[in-house]
Design a protein around this motif. Structure first.
Motif, PDB file in Angstrom:
ATOM      1  N   LEU A 134       0.836  -1.193   0.000  1.00  0.00           N
ATOM      2  CA  LEU A 134       0.000   0.000   0.000  1.00  0.00           C
ATOM      3  C   LEU A 134       0.875   1.249   0.000  1.00  0.00           C
ATOM      4  N   LEU A 135       0.669   2.096  -1.002  1.00  0.00           N
ATOM      5  CA  LEU A 135       1.468   3.311  -1.153  1.00  0.00           C
ATOM      6  C   LEU A 135       0.664   4.509  -0.653  1.00  0.00           C
ATOM      7  N   GLY A 136       0.930   4.925   0.576  1.00  0.00           N
ATOM      8  CA  GLY A 136       0.329   6.131   1.103  1.00  0.00           C
ATOM      9  C   GLY A 136      -1.056   5.930   1.689  1.00  0.00           C
ATOM     10  N   GLY A 137      -1.640   7.063   2.099  1.00  0.00           N
ATOM     11  CA  GLY A 137      -2.926   7.044   2.778  1.00  0.00           C
ATOM     12  C   GLY A 137      -2.730   6.947   4.279  1.00  0.00           C
ATOM     13  N   ASN A 138      -3.660   7.516   5.052  1.00  0.00           N
ATOM     14  CA  ASN A 138      -3.537   7.379   6.502  1.00  0.00           C
ATOM     15  C   ASN A 138      -3.921   5.969   6.924  1.00  0.00           C
ATOM     16  N   PRO A 139      -3.642   5.569   8.157  1.00  0.00           N
ATOM     17  CA  PRO A 139      -3.874   4.173   8.555  1.00  0.00           C
ATOM     18  C   PRO A 139      -5.315   3.705   8.408  1.00  0.00           C
ATOM     19  N   VAL A 140      -6.289   4.581   8.640  1.00  0.00           N
ATOM     20  CA  VAL A 140      -7.685   4.173   8.454  1.00  0.00           C
ATOM     21  C   VAL A 140      -7.953   3.863   6.982  1.00  0.00           C
ATOM     22  N   TYR A 175       5.344  19.084  13.082  1.00  0.00           N
ATOM     23  CA  TYR A 175       5.451  20.407  13.696  1.00  0.00           C
ATOM     24  C   TYR A 175       4.126  20.880  14.307  1.00  0.00           C
ATOM     25  N   TRP A 176       3.041  20.207  13.943  1.00  0.00           N
ATOM     26  CA  TRP A 176       1.733  20.729  14.344  1.00  0.00           C
ATOM     27  C   TRP A 176       0.826  19.694  15.022  1.00  0.00           C
ATOM     28  N   GLU A 177       0.712  18.483  14.429  1.00  0.00           N
ATOM     29  CA  GLU A 177      -0.311  17.544  14.898  1.00  0.00           C
ATOM     30  C   GLU A 177       0.217  16.108  14.910  1.00  0.00           C
ATOM     31  N   TYR A 178      -0.417  15.282  15.718  1.00  0.00           N
ATOM     32  CA  TYR A 178      -0.141  13.847  15.712  1.00  0.00           C
ATOM     33  C   TYR A 178      -1.407  13.092  15.325  1.00  0.00           C
ATOM     34  N   TRP A 179      -1.202  11.906  14.740  1.00  0.00           N
ATOM     35  CA  TRP A 179      -2.336  11.134  14.231  1.00  0.00           C
ATOM     36  C   TRP A 179      -2.947  10.264  15.321  1.00  0.00           C
ATOM     37  N   THR A 180      -4.268  10.136  15.290  1.00  0.00           N
ATOM     38  CA  THR A 180      -4.990   9.177  16.121  1.00  0.00           C
ATOM     39  C   THR A 180      -6.095   8.576  15.261  1.00  0.00           C
ATOM     40  N   PRO A 181      -6.672   7.447  15.644  1.00  0.00           N
ATOM     41  CA  PRO A 181      -7.791   6.889  14.871  1.00  0.00           C
ATOM     42  C   PRO A 181      -8.989   7.821  14.774  1.00  0.00           C
ATOM     43  N   GLU A 202       0.514   5.658  18.081  1.00  0.00           N
ATOM     44  CA  GLU A 202      -0.914   5.551  17.803  1.00  0.00           C
ATOM     45  C   GLU A 202      -1.166   4.659  16.585  1.00  0.00           C
ATOM     46  N   ILE A 203      -0.350   4.826  15.543  1.00  0.00           N
ATOM     47  CA  ILE A 203      -0.506   4.014  14.336  1.00  0.00           C
ATOM     48  C   ILE A 203      -0.244   2.541  14.641  1.00  0.00           C
ATOM     49  N   LYS A 204       0.815   2.277  15.378  1.00  0.00           N
ATOM     50  CA  LYS A 204       1.142   0.890  15.717  1.00  0.00           C
ATOM     51  C   LYS A 204       0.008   0.254  16.513  1.00  0.00           C
ATOM     52  N   GLN A 205      -0.498   0.953  17.521  1.00  0.00           N
ATOM     53  CA  GLN A 205      -1.575   0.404  18.334  1.00  0.00           C
ATOM     54  C   GLN A 205      -2.816   0.135  17.482  1.00  0.00           C
ATOM     55  N   TYR A 206      -3.119   1.061  16.573  1.00  0.00           N
ATOM     56  CA  TYR A 206      -4.280   0.890  15.697  1.00  0.00           C
ATOM     57  C   TYR A 206      -4.130  -0.356  14.831  1.00  0.00           C
ATOM     58  N   LEU A 207      -2.966  -0.529  14.217  1.00  0.00           N
ATOM     59  CA  LEU A 207      -2.753  -1.679  13.333  1.00  0.00           C
ATOM     60  C   LEU A 207      -2.698  -2.990  14.123  1.00  0.00           C
ATOM     61  N   GLN A 208      -2.159  -2.945  15.330  1.00  0.00           N
ATOM     62  CA  GLN A 208      -2.165  -4.135  16.171  1.00  0.00           C
ATOM     63  C   GLN A 208      -3.589  -4.546  16.524  1.00  0.00           C
ATOM     64  N   GLU A 209      -4.432  -3.565  16.848  1.00  0.00           N
ATOM     65  CA  GLU A 209      -5.819  -3.875  17.178  1.00  0.00           C
ATOM     66  C   GLU A 209      -6.578  -4.439  15.987  1.00  0.00           C
ATOM     67  N   LYS A 210      -6.156  -4.062  14.773  1.00  0.00           N
ATOM     68  CA  LYS A 210      -6.766  -4.596  13.553  1.00  0.00           C
ATOM     69  C   LYS A 210      -6.125  -5.924  13.146  1.00  0.00           C
ATOM     70  N   ASP A 211      -5.127  -6.372  13.910  1.00  0.00           N
ATOM     71  CA  ASP A 211      -4.442  -7.655  13.673  1.00  0.00           C
ATOM     72  C   ASP A 211      -3.721  -7.689  12.324  1.00  0.00           C
ATOM     73  N   VAL A 212      -3.130  -6.547  11.945  1.00  0.00           N
ATOM     74  CA  VAL A 212      -2.345  -6.522  10.706  1.00  0.00           C
ATOM     75  C   VAL A 212      -0.914  -6.063  10.967  1.00  0.00           C
ATOM     76  N   TRP A 213      -0.492  -6.097  12.230  1.00  0.00           N
ATOM     77  CA  TRP A 213       0.889  -5.746  12.554  1.00  0.00           C
ATOM     78  C   TRP A 213       1.768  -6.984  12.389  1.00  0.00           C
ATOM     79  N   PRO A 214       2.973  -6.844  11.800  1.00  0.00           N
ATOM     80  CA  PRO A 214       3.823  -8.026  11.558  1.00  0.00           C
ATOM     81  C   PRO A 214       4.321  -8.670  12.847  1.00  0.00           C
ATOM     82  N   ALA A 215       4.565  -9.970  12.772  1.00  0.00           N
ATOM     83  CA  ALA A 215       5.052 -10.700  13.942  1.00  0.00           C
ATOM     84  C   ALA A 215       6.486 -10.324  14.284  1.00  0.00           C
ATOM     85  N   THR A 216       7.281  -9.962  13.279  1.00  0.00           N
ATOM     86  CA  THR A 216       8.682  -9.576  13.481  1.00  0.00           C
ATOM     87  C   THR A 216       8.878  -8.129  13.056  1.00  0.00           C
TER      88      THR A 216
END
Length: 282
Positions: A134-140, A175-181, A202-216
């Protein structure tokens, strides 16, 4: 640095640098991902940077027609002779490009950011049954694409094998904002580094909750980016403690036979103490 520490693979575009300076004497980041400048593509320039950085993942280019797809495929075939365990990505921008790109060697780039032709324009069905990055786009948006590429279909089409996702939004917005779901949040005076760190977590936690975070995670494969001394003190400053992570990144750290890993603020003082104490590096 914050991305790598959070479990992501560091990368950059081929016309940019990692922005590390000579002050970062104790930082060794793997150059794991190399993107092309899709707004000003130049294959020769890209290949020069590829040979210089030797990334694990490389986005070769966007294939707008059969001829471009064939050129990129020939480049990948040649690169595989010397780099057999790399992942090479080409983003198809026309239906005819799919027929040329070899599923055994080439990962399809799924344009999901600001590209003039999005993967949606071609249809997610064209990417099914293939390795996809996937090339780009926010995590959602990325997770929505994953669902479209992998959910069961009435006609029983095989799912895509989504192998990767890249996004530069945490750095662009640091410089301005951080991402959240729930959307982007004001950083309330945090430094850009602190803001980026929050986005990555926040991105890592979101992807882990969606069960798409890599095992390694990449840091498990490459090791830490910053070498830490056995005792977090300066050997050339009377044993004063190392106050910040930023100070540690600028440290001169070496490992010695009898003393273990020691940290110095100055290269000159490091060499002086090594000579005075008769220290032998491992």
């Amino acid at each position: 640095m914050e991305a790598f520490k959070s479990g992501f693979l560091p990368g950059n575009r081929e016309d940019s640098s990692y922005q590390l300076t000579e002050d970062h004497t104790n930082v060794r980041l793997p150059q794991g991902f190399l993107d092309n400048n899709y707004e000003d593509p130049d294959l020769d320039r890209f290949l020069k940077e590829f040979y210089n950085r030797e990334p694990q993942v490389a986005v070769i280019g966007d294939a707008y027609n059969r001829e471009q797809a064939r050129e990129y495929q020939e480049v990948i075939d040649d690169l595989l002779d010397d780099y057999p365990r790399r992942r090479f990505i080409v983003a198809p921008k026309s239906e005819e490009a799919f027929d040329v790109l070899d599923p055994e060697t080439t990962t399809l780039g799924y344009a999901n950011g600001k590209s003039d032709i999005q993967a949606e324009d071609l249809g997610p069905a064209k990417f099914r049954g293939r390795d996809v990055h996937l090339l780009g786009g926010n995590p959602v948006e990325a997770y929505s694409a994953i669902e479209k590429l992998t959910q069961p279909t009435i006609d029983g089409r095989p799912p895509a094998n989504v192998v990767g996702y890249d996004c530069n939004l945490p750095l662009r917005m640091a410089y301005w904002e951080y991402w959240t779901p729930d959307g982007w949040q004001d950083n309330a005076g945090m430094t850009p580094r602190e803001t980026a760190r929050r986005s990555y977590r926040e991105i890592k936690q979101y992807l882990q909750e969606k069960d798409v975070w890599p095992a390694t995670e990449p840091r498990e494969l490459y090791g830490p980016a910053v070498r830490e001394p056995d005792d977090m003190i300066w050997m050339d400053d009377g044993g004063d403690p190392i106050g910040t992570i930023e100070d540690l990144e600028k440290a001169y750290v070496s490992e010695y036979e009898d003393k273990g890993k020691l940290a110095f603020q100055s290269k000159t003082q490091k060499e002086f103490i090594e000579h005075r104490e008769g220290l032998s590096q491992i």
